[in-house]
Design a protein around this motif. Structure first.
Motif, PDB file in Angstrom:
ATOM      1  N   SER A   2      56.681  40.292  39.696  1.00 31.91           N
ATOM      2  CA  SER A   2      56.090  39.416  38.688  1.00 31.91           C
ATOM      3  C   SER A   2      55.951  38.005  39.255  1.00 31.91           C
ATOM      4  CB  SER A   2      56.986  39.380  37.442  1.00 31.91           C
ATOM      5  OG  SER A   2      56.475  38.460  36.502  1.00 31.91           O
ATOM      6  N   GLU A   5      52.552  32.425  36.117  1.00 36.86           N
ATOM      7  CA  GLU A   5      51.230  32.383  35.473  1.00 36.86           C
ATOM      8  C   GLU A   5      50.295  31.443  36.236  1.00 36.86           C
ATOM      9  OE1 GLU A   5      49.324  31.052  31.122  1.00 36.86           O
ATOM     10  OE2 GLU A   5      51.465  30.799  31.564  1.00 36.86           O
ATOM     11  N   VAL A   7      47.463  28.696  36.143  1.00 35.47           N
ATOM     12  CA  VAL A   7      46.965  27.722  35.164  1.00 35.47           C
ATOM     13  C   VAL A   7      46.129  26.674  35.890  1.00 35.47           C
ATOM     14  CG1 VAL A   7      48.933  28.053  33.602  1.00 35.47           C
ATOM     15  CG2 VAL A   7      49.042  26.289  35.395  1.00 35.47           C
TER      16      VAL A   7
END
Length: 229
Positions: A2, A5, A7
């Motif tokens: 993982s 994120e 952005v």
């Protein structure tokens, strides 16, 4: 796996600013903890420990090399081992040039229970110039709780001990072990464990900055070959 994120740059800056507030709070909490550590009581070391190093026999007083403070890294190396601990070796690999500690009147040395003839070839293999002593035959490791007896066997654990010298008297001021070593290795991280700290003006308690001839603060930092030792 993982990953974070993805952005925009503006979103990243906003998130970074929010985290920075927590980082500054952690820095202030760390400063307060360091000040509390410098306020710990100390205990006089009366035992006449004898070590062996590159120049032969030495006492704990000798390990100071004439300086006011001493930081000892308890390197896991039992008498029957052929080589030192891998994790301890990784720790010593992180230690920077000792001139910056010496400028704060602080010496650094590694100490192991293995006889010095076993330490010497391993030290040469690793290429470490720092002082390393054998405590073989003494109770030093037991007394400072890095060699423990468990179920009838001796076991080693890594640790770090700080000492302060007042003329010819030696005092034990601090010790930490195992996970307490996480994040240590830089000059400032080691000084933060000592009774005199970094000896800078902003530290509490006041009055220790340059009190013993050390150049105070970042203005006192030199290239490692420019210090007056």
């Amino acid at each position: 796996m993982s990953l974070p994120e993805i952005v925009s740059r503006g979103q990243w800056r906003a998130a970074r600013a929010e985290l920075l507030l927590k980082e500054k709070a952690a820095t202030r909490a760390r400063d307060a903890l360091n000040a509390e550590r410098r306020g710990l009581p100390m205990v006089e070391v009366d035992e006449e420990y004898v070590f062996e190093g590159g120049d032969g026999k030495a006492t704990l007083f000798d390990l100071f090399e004439g300086r006011r403070q001493l930081v000892v890294y308890h390197f896991m190396f039992a008498p029957e081992w052929d080589a030192g601990c891998r994790s301890c070796s990784g720790f010593l690999d992180q230690i920077g040039h000792l001139a910056h500690l010496h400028a704060r009147d602080t010496s650094f040395a590694a100490v192991s229970r293995a006889p010095y003839p076993r330490i010497l070839p391993f030290k040469a293999r690793m290429g470490w110039p720092l002082p390393w002593y054998s405590s073989y035959g003494s109770d030093f490791n037991r007394d400072f709780e890095v060699t423990l007896e468990r179920e009838g066997e001796l076991v080693e654990r890594p640790g770090l001990s700080c000492f302060l010298r007042d003329r010819d008297r030696v005092f034990h001021t601090y010790a930490t072990y195992e996970r307490g070593l996480d994040g240590l290795g830089s000059t400032t991280s080691l000084l933060d464990l000592t009774a005199l700290g970094r000896q800078e003006e902003w530290e509490e308690p006041k009055g220790r900055a340059s009190a013993f001839g050390a150049p105070a603060g970042s203005e006192g930092v030199r290239y490692h070959d420019e210090y007056d030792d």
